[in-house]
Design a protein around this motif. Sequence first.
Motif: not given
Length: 141
Positions: A39-47, A51-53, A57-60
């Motif tokens: 669950a912790a690894l899944t949450r870290a990947f989600d975060i 952040r990448r998204a 979005q900020a660059q666009a």
Amino acid sequence: MPADGRPASVFAVLAGLSRIAGAPTRAALAGVGFALVGAALTRAFDIAAQRRAAAAQAQASRLRDLDETRRLAYAILNARRSRDGVIIATLVNALAHHGLAADPNVAAEHVASVLNAPGLAPESEQWLRQQIDRITAELDQ
């Protein structure tokens, strides 16, 4: 309980049931531990994905702002008979605050010269064309 904790809670319940059913304590605890790590690894990947998204979005958004600024600069160059202070202020604001870091006083002087003295301010026209070229170069990257 938040959605992030559901996989861990499901495994914890399963581990508890397996304990009731007679599974050794160590195996049940290991199952719970693996569930929590998963669950912790899944949450870290989600975060990280969020952040990448957000960065994309900020660059666009910045690229849209630069394009708008460039269009305003072209409008100033092409609408010389207008004495519209709003368009001057809008372009100066865009040049100063959309990541171009132009000095607002210098920008206002050049933009007003181009707009109010058509053909009589070649250095100001050159300055404005340089701003357009700068924006175009960044947009083309």
